[in-house]
Design a protein around this motif. Sequence first.
Motif, PDB file in Angstrom:
ATOM      1  N   CYS A  75      -5.490   0.766  -1.691  1.00  0.00           N
ATOM      2  CA  CYS A  75      -6.491   1.516  -2.301  1.00  0.00           C
ATOM      3  C   CYS A  75      -6.462   1.164  -3.983  1.00  0.00           C
ATOM      4  CB  CYS A  75      -6.172   2.999  -2.069  1.00  0.00           C
ATOM      5  SG  CYS A  75      -4.548   3.270  -2.993  1.00  0.00           S
ATOM      6  N   CYS A 101      -3.284   1.417  -5.621  1.00  0.00           N
ATOM      7  CA  CYS A 101      -2.179   0.534  -5.335  1.00  0.00           C
ATOM      8  C   CYS A 101      -2.491  -0.937  -5.864  1.00  0.00           C
ATOM      9  CB  CYS A 101      -2.161   0.241  -3.779  1.00  0.00           C
ATOM     10  SG  CYS A 101      -1.011   1.746  -2.988  1.00  0.00           S
ATOM     11  N   CYS A 151      -3.361   4.551   1.937  1.00  0.00           N
ATOM     12  CA  CYS A 151      -3.990   3.350   2.165  1.00  0.00           C
ATOM     13  C   CYS A 151      -3.284   2.743   3.504  1.00  0.00           C
ATOM     14  CB  CYS A 151      -4.584   2.348   1.107  1.00  0.00           C
ATOM     15  SG  CYS A 151      -2.982   1.848   0.229  1.00  0.00           S
ATOM     16  N   GLY A 197       0.827  -1.146  -0.031  1.00  0.00           N
ATOM     17  CA  GLY A 197      -0.119   0.065  -0.039  1.00  0.00           C
ATOM     18  C   GLY A 197       0.817   1.220   0.283  1.00  0.00           C
ATOM     19  N   CYS A 198       0.173   2.239   0.081  1.00  0.00           N
ATOM     20  CA  CYS A 198       0.892   3.681   0.082  1.00  0.00           C
ATOM     21  C   CYS A 198       0.439   4.602   1.341  1.00  0.00           C
ATOM     22  CB  CYS A 198       0.379   4.424  -1.370  1.00  0.00           C
ATOM     23  SG  CYS A 198      -1.366   4.792  -1.232  1.00  0.00           S
TER      24      CYS A 198
END
Length: 426
Positions: free
Chosen positions: A228, A231, A171, A167-168
Amino acid sequence: MEIKAIRGFNDILPDEVGKWQFVEEVAREVFEGFGFSEIRIPILERTELFSRGIGEATDIVEKEMYTFTDKSGNSLTLRPEATASMARAYLEHQIYSFDPVAKLYCIGPMFRYERPQKGRYRQFYQIDAEVFGVGNPMVDAEVILMLIHFLKRVGLEKLELQINSLGCRDCRPLYRGELKKFLTEKSFQLCEDCQRRLHTNPLRIFDCKVETCKEAIADAPQVINFICNECQGHFNQVKGYLEAAGLGYVLNPRMVRGLDYYTRTAFEVVSYQLGSQNAVTGGGRYDNLFQEIGGLDIPGIGFAIGMERLVSLLPKDKAFVRYPHLFIAAMGEETIKEAYRIINQLHLQGIRVELDYEGKSLKSQMRRADKLKAQYVLILGREELKRGKAILRNMESKLQEEIPISDILNVVREKVKGVEQGNRDC
Ligand SMILES: [Zn+2]
Ligand SMILES: [Zn+2]
């Protein structure tokens, strides 16, 4: 008192070093073939580069760094890994101003104050490769392809590629919250370290080796279910590019990697060569690292390979020691002078030659040639020398032939070329 090396610091002796050189040579060849350039960075950096880059709440920064204050009162740290330093160099020298995409690799020692144990040292060696400036999933697959290609070229077998997405920054906090909620209910099961990690960095609990912690986290929510749409899209494309390159992979939703800065793609390569599962190397994408160390918003992806582990997995039947091509056995002052002239010519041609400096008996010289595993012995006797001849003995087949001294350079060069060719083929 005899002075010994510091605990956890290891000598790599001449009979081992051939493996290290081989691995480094293959790395340079493969990486440069993929368009990477070598970068050499200092071993010492300001401590905050690592505390900010790697993250305060990691084992590396909390417990394992070699940090000290220099005479001017600066806090300095022996680099525990290379990525943060490479990112610093990329920013400091504005490498991006020439071209935003930089493909860099680095080979060298790293330092961590860990408990020394078999195969684990406080000074250890890594091969690092990083791509800065590209967020495109195509590059994730390209880096992984290069890694697998390198490991195969080195001779590793039964490799398995495992991937995950972490994720990033949008998220990941959501997942972190879920994980924290889940583990808070089981906090009585967690060890002291993990109790603390629960508040500072709950993802680290995946790395804990304590049995009760492993049990507590067994059914924990998985990051892949919380990422998300962007991602998820990125991860799907990475998988697509891997498939297009013909690379098989296994999804490992429990892989979270040891460092804070990883985002999106994470990968590990394990080897089943020794029967059990051995993690050989790993890496991932880190799109926040540059901002953490005060730079621009630049994406990055890369991997680090521990050389000690890699060298221990090299094929056992491959010869890495460079034996002499030729041993010159010479008797008497005149012939030793002639041997000295010949040896210097051969050395200039890159032919590995040994001779006996002490003028010992032919028998003891032959014994030494045998011990050194010389491929050929050139016997220079006084009688032969008078006739302008020498005897060349193949130590494997035991066949001998008389050759003119004026021809030695050519004959030996031809024979050695054949031997080197044979070595390369195996
Ligand atoms: Zn995301
Ligand atoms: Zn624990």
